[in-house]
Design an enzyme around this catalytic site. Sequence first.
Site, mmCIF file in Angstrom:
data_model
loop_
_atom_site.group_PDB
_atom_site.id
_atom_site.type_symbol
_atom_site.label_atom_id
_atom_site.label_comp_id
_atom_site.label_asym_id
_atom_site.label_seq_id
_atom_site.Cartn_x
_atom_site.Cartn_y
_atom_site.Cartn_z
ATOM 1 C CG HIS A 51 -1.980 0.966 1.289
ATOM 2 N ND1 HIS A 51 -3.196 0.710 1.877
ATOM 3 C CD2 HIS A 51 -2.058 2.239 0.834
ATOM 4 C CE1 HIS A 51 -3.983 1.779 1.777
ATOM 5 N NE2 HIS A 51 -3.304 2.717 1.158
ATOM 6 C CG LEU A 77 4.711 5.139 -5.696
ATOM 7 C CD1 LEU A 77 5.421 4.223 -6.672
ATOM 8 C CD2 LEU A 77 5.683 5.593 -4.617
ATOM 9 N NE ARG A 78 -0.036 11.449 -2.815
ATOM 10 C CZ ARG A 78 -1.044 10.878 -2.152
ATOM 11 N NH1 ARG A 78 -1.943 10.139 -2.791
ATOM 12 N NH2 ARG A 78 -1.179 11.061 -0.863
ATOM 13 C CG ASN A 85 -5.250 7.516 -4.254
ATOM 14 O OD1 ASN A 85 -4.145 7.030 -4.452
ATOM 15 N ND2 ASN A 85 -5.560 8.153 -3.143
ATOM 16 C CG HIS A 119 -10.366 3.497 2.127
ATOM 17 N ND1 HIS A 119 -9.284 4.290 2.388
ATOM 18 C CD2 HIS A 119 -11.426 4.127 2.689
ATOM 19 C CE1 HIS A 119 -9.666 5.350 3.083
ATOM 20 N NE2 HIS A 119 -10.966 5.282 3.273
ATOM 21 C CG HIS A 169 -5.877 1.932 5.788
ATOM 22 N ND1 HIS A 169 -7.238 1.791 5.796
ATOM 23 C CD2 HIS A 169 -5.572 2.643 4.677
ATOM 24 C CE1 HIS A 169 -7.723 2.391 4.730
ATOM 25 N NE2 HIS A 169 -6.754 2.908 4.035
ATOM 26 C CG ASN A 173 -9.050 9.803 5.885
ATOM 27 O OD1 ASN A 173 -9.031 10.480 6.903
ATOM 28 N ND2 ASN A 173 -9.655 10.186 4.777
ATOM 29 C CG ASP A 208 -2.293 4.693 3.706
ATOM 30 O OD1 ASP A 208 -2.188 5.113 2.524
ATOM 31 O OD2 ASP A 208 -3.295 4.900 4.406
ATOM 32 N N GLY A 230 -3.012 11.815 5.505
ATOM 33 C CA GLY A 230 -1.942 10.923 5.058
ATOM 34 C C GLY A 230 -0.587 11.364 5.542
HETATM 35 O O1 DOR Z 1 -4.658 9.006 4.850
HETATM 36 C C1 DOR Z 1 -4.867 8.572 3.730
HETATM 37 N N1 DOR Z 1 -4.260 9.088 2.660
HETATM 38 N N2 DOR Z 1 -5.720 7.565 3.587
HETATM 39 C C2 DOR Z 1 -6.118 7.147 2.378
HETATM 40 O O2 DOR Z 1 -6.907 6.251 2.315
HETATM 41 C C3 DOR Z 1 -5.613 7.789 1.166
HETATM 42 C C4 DOR Z 1 -4.337 8.452 1.391
HETATM 43 C C5 DOR Z 1 -3.925 9.404 0.306
HETATM 44 O O3 DOR Z 1 -4.058 9.077 -0.887
HETATM 45 O O4 DOR Z 1 -3.420 10.491 0.630
HETATM 46 ZN ZN ZN Z 2 -7.009 4.013 2.439
#
Ligand code: DOR
Ligand code: ZN
Length: 445
Positions: free
Chosen positions: A65, A68-69, A99, A186, A239, A285, A312, A331
Amino acid sequence: MSELVIRRVRPYGEGEPVDVRIVDGTIVAIGADAAAEAAGSDAAGSVEEIDGAGGILLPGLVDLHTHLREPGREDTETIETGSAAAALGGFTAVFAMANTNPVADSHVVTDHVWKRGREIGLVDVHPVGAVTVGLEGKKLAELGVMAAGVGRVRVFSDDGKCVHDPLLMRRALEYSVHLDAVIAQHAEEPRLTEQAVAHEGPTASKLGLAGWPRAAEESIVARDAILARDAGARVHVCHASTAGTVEILRWAKGQGIAITAEVTPHHLFLDDSRLVDYDPVFRVNPPLRENTDVAALRQALADGIIDAVATDHAPHAEQDKCVEFGLARPGMLGLQTALSIVVATMVQPGLLDWRGVARVMSEAPARIGGLDDQGRPIEVGAPANLVVVDPDAEWTVHGPDLASLSVNTPYEGITLPATVTATILRGTVTARDGATVSAPDESVV
Ligand code: DOR
Ligand code: ZN
């Protein structure tokens, strides 16, 4: 022929130090004589050496998990900078969450992520495919096409969002069976978390923050266990954060349901008492829970009710993170600190030995993610995906020193145990003494 000798390491932290000889990416000898054999064959070419100095040898770590953006937020992390952070953290494979922007809901994106990871060559970057188109939770993405691409997607997730429509989740689970894939959920019932920014409990009440009840997670975990049972499918809980989730997992596993779960380093180390200063670095989250949840998560990981640790890793830009608590993106960074946090929370208190660390940070995540070249026993004939750890060293975390493009570490200024001496991917050193070693493997792209 490429040859590497790792001197003086203790596989799984057990027994006397041995030498490990690796030829063309495969372990060919382990033992006191292994280095001597290498010396004898030196004529064939140069032999690279690592001195483990009596440290610990583990299978390379695998992260189920990681965010990497790339594509979309290359200002906060790229596949290249995230790969560097992973290699420095001891990882030889990571799963890159879907995502991104555009979302990884088609093979165009998932194949790109895989190829880019291979070009960089520091860690295998396995793309996670989205379950639904655009993560919108309305229509299933083309799971089969992503699975058939060069990225060979075997983990699907809308992470960041929950696949909350039970019919869609049911269909996704049914499809996944035929793809030998897993749906990573999730678990967050969105109707129970509207406006929520912190764990629902005494701390959030005192601080005036809108609460996120445990039930938002637990109700989805229970539902998905039942849906997976009926579909004969594998479901994975991202998570896990509450003691109640642990109890549901225990029940579901007892029923023979193919459910697995991960816990993050931050949910093992931090609780919601950290929120007292409204520091947005602690917004995440699912939210940091209470110390009773932390204790239950640690015990569940030790007992195998929770299968794996997953970071995460969630890089965020200053302008998205250094704002009022309720407006900050959730995050935190995790790749370079994960192993040290597991040592601090699990090894030092005696909850896990090093064999246990190999189980939760390498073997189990490799199995859940469907990787047969990672998380393998350290033995002759196995692929040389390895990490050498100095268990006695300490280091102090400083965000700007990390390889990530972002600095949102919740451990700023904290001194942590254990450092990575070297990371080895298919016999090639990718990180050594705190620096990455670039080794693009063009032949496999
Ligand atoms: O804290 C989080 N950040 N939880 C997530 O489920 C997504 C993640 C994010 O993409 O920043
Ligand atoms: Zn998540």
